[in-house]
Design a protein around this motif. Sequence first.
Motif, short mmCIF file in Angstrom:
data_model
loop_
_atom_site.label_atom_id
_atom_site.label_comp_id
_atom_site.label_asym_id
_atom_site.label_seq_id
_atom_site.Cartn_x
_atom_site.Cartn_y
_atom_site.Cartn_z
N CYS A 74 0.81 -1.20 0.20
CA CYS A 74 0.05 -0.05 0.06
C CYS A 74 0.87 1.29 0.02
CB CYS A 74 -0.91 -0.11 1.32
SG CYS A 74 -2.04 1.45 1.50
N VAL A 75 0.40 2.25 -0.53
CA VAL A 75 0.99 3.68 -0.57
C VAL A 75 -0.12 4.79 -0.24
CG1 VAL A 75 0.88 3.74 -3.10
CG2 VAL A 75 2.37 5.13 -1.81
N TRP A 88 4.15 0.94 2.19
CA TRP A 88 4.28 -0.24 2.84
C TRP A 88 4.89 -1.40 1.74
CZ3 TRP A 88 -0.13 2.33 4.55
CH2 TRP A 88 0.07 2.78 5.72
N HIS A 89 5.86 -1.76 2.03
CA HIS A 89 6.43 -2.94 1.06
C HIS A 89 7.25 -4.03 1.60
CE1 HIS A 89 10.61 -1.09 1.42
NE2 HIS A 89 10.20 -0.11 1.61
N LYS A 90 7.37 -4.90 0.92
CA LYS A 90 8.33 -6.16 1.42
C LYS A 90 9.61 -5.79 1.40
CE LYS A 90 5.25 -10.24 0.49
NZ LYS A 90 5.39 -11.40 0.29
N ASP A 160 -0.55 11.32 -9.35
CA ASP A 160 -1.80 11.84 -9.59
C ASP A 160 -2.73 10.99 -9.28
OD1 ASP A 160 -0.76 13.95 -11.01
OD2 ASP A 160 -0.79 13.16 -13.06
N GLU A 161 -2.68 9.52 -9.25
CA GLU A 161 -3.83 8.68 -8.91
C GLU A 161 -4.03 8.91 -7.37
OE1 GLU A 161 -5.82 6.37 -10.24
OE2 GLU A 161 -5.21 7.32 -12.11
N LEU A 162 -2.71 8.96 -6.43
CA LEU A 162 -3.22 9.43 -4.98
C LEU A 162 -3.92 10.54 -4.99
CD1 LEU A 162 0.49 8.32 -3.93
CD2 LEU A 162 -1.66 7.17 -3.35
N LEU A 163 -3.55 11.57 -5.43
CA LEU A 163 -4.33 12.99 -5.53
C LEU A 163 -5.69 12.98 -5.77
CD1 LEU A 163 -1.30 15.36 -6.62
CD2 LEU A 163 -2.33 15.12 -4.18
N LYS A 168 -4.84 6.76 -1.55
CA LYS A 168 -4.20 5.25 -1.33
C LYS A 168 -4.20 4.37 -2.60
CE LYS A 168 -6.43 4.14 2.57
NZ LYS A 168 -6.95 3.33 3.84
N LEU A 169 -3.30 3.85 -2.74
CA LEU A 169 -3.40 2.69 -3.56
C LEU A 169 -2.74 1.24 -3.07
CD1 LEU A 169 -1.74 4.61 -6.70
CD2 LEU A 169 -4.15 3.87 -6.57
N TYR A 170 -3.45 0.12 -3.21
CA TYR A 170 -3.10 -1.06 -2.94
C TYR A 170 -2.23 -1.54 -3.98
CZ TYR A 170 -6.00 -0.29 1.03
OH TYR A 170 -6.82 0.35 2.34
#
Length: 182
Positions: A74-75, A88-90, A160-163, A168-170
């Motif tokens: 997720c970001v 959050w990343h591995k 742009d997607e976040l804004l 958030k993006l999974y």
Amino acid sequence: MSINPAPWKSHGLRIFDSVLAAVNAARVAWRLYQARRIVAKGHHMTTYGEREITAHHEAGHAVIARALDVYVACVTIIPFAGRSGSTWHKRPKRPEGPILIAMAGPLAEARLTGTLIYGGDDEERIASAIRHLSGPREHYEAQASTLVAEHWREIEIVADELLDGAGKLYGPMLDEAIRCVD
């Protein structure tokens, strides 16, 4: 004397130009409104400009993690726990992965604003990662800078997607946004 065979075309063109001017004026007004608005999330207040910077910062972390083949769960640019956003990343498999991902956020932010500032969690992660690597910090900063430049279009799209979206993006949504690049 010349006769206009299709007088509605020139009239239609004037109407089109008027509509286009109105649409552009509305876009400018909307951008000014966005630049001035205050977005309240919990107790943390950010202006639209700060959100845009945060979006590029977090997109830098997320896109470079994906470029290094690290899964991103997720970001987000939704403020919580005193942070403006989070990714959050591995754990990366490559030894230099953590430092490149940590540097990517501030470098993406710097590409947008013109000012490079390492601080907070990013600086802690960089300091921790550099202890386990043999090269100088400048070497990894140059690598991270190159990665950010190579993936700038993806970073912009994710920001742009976040804004424009829910903030958030999974993982699968992030991968889809990155695949949208030409």
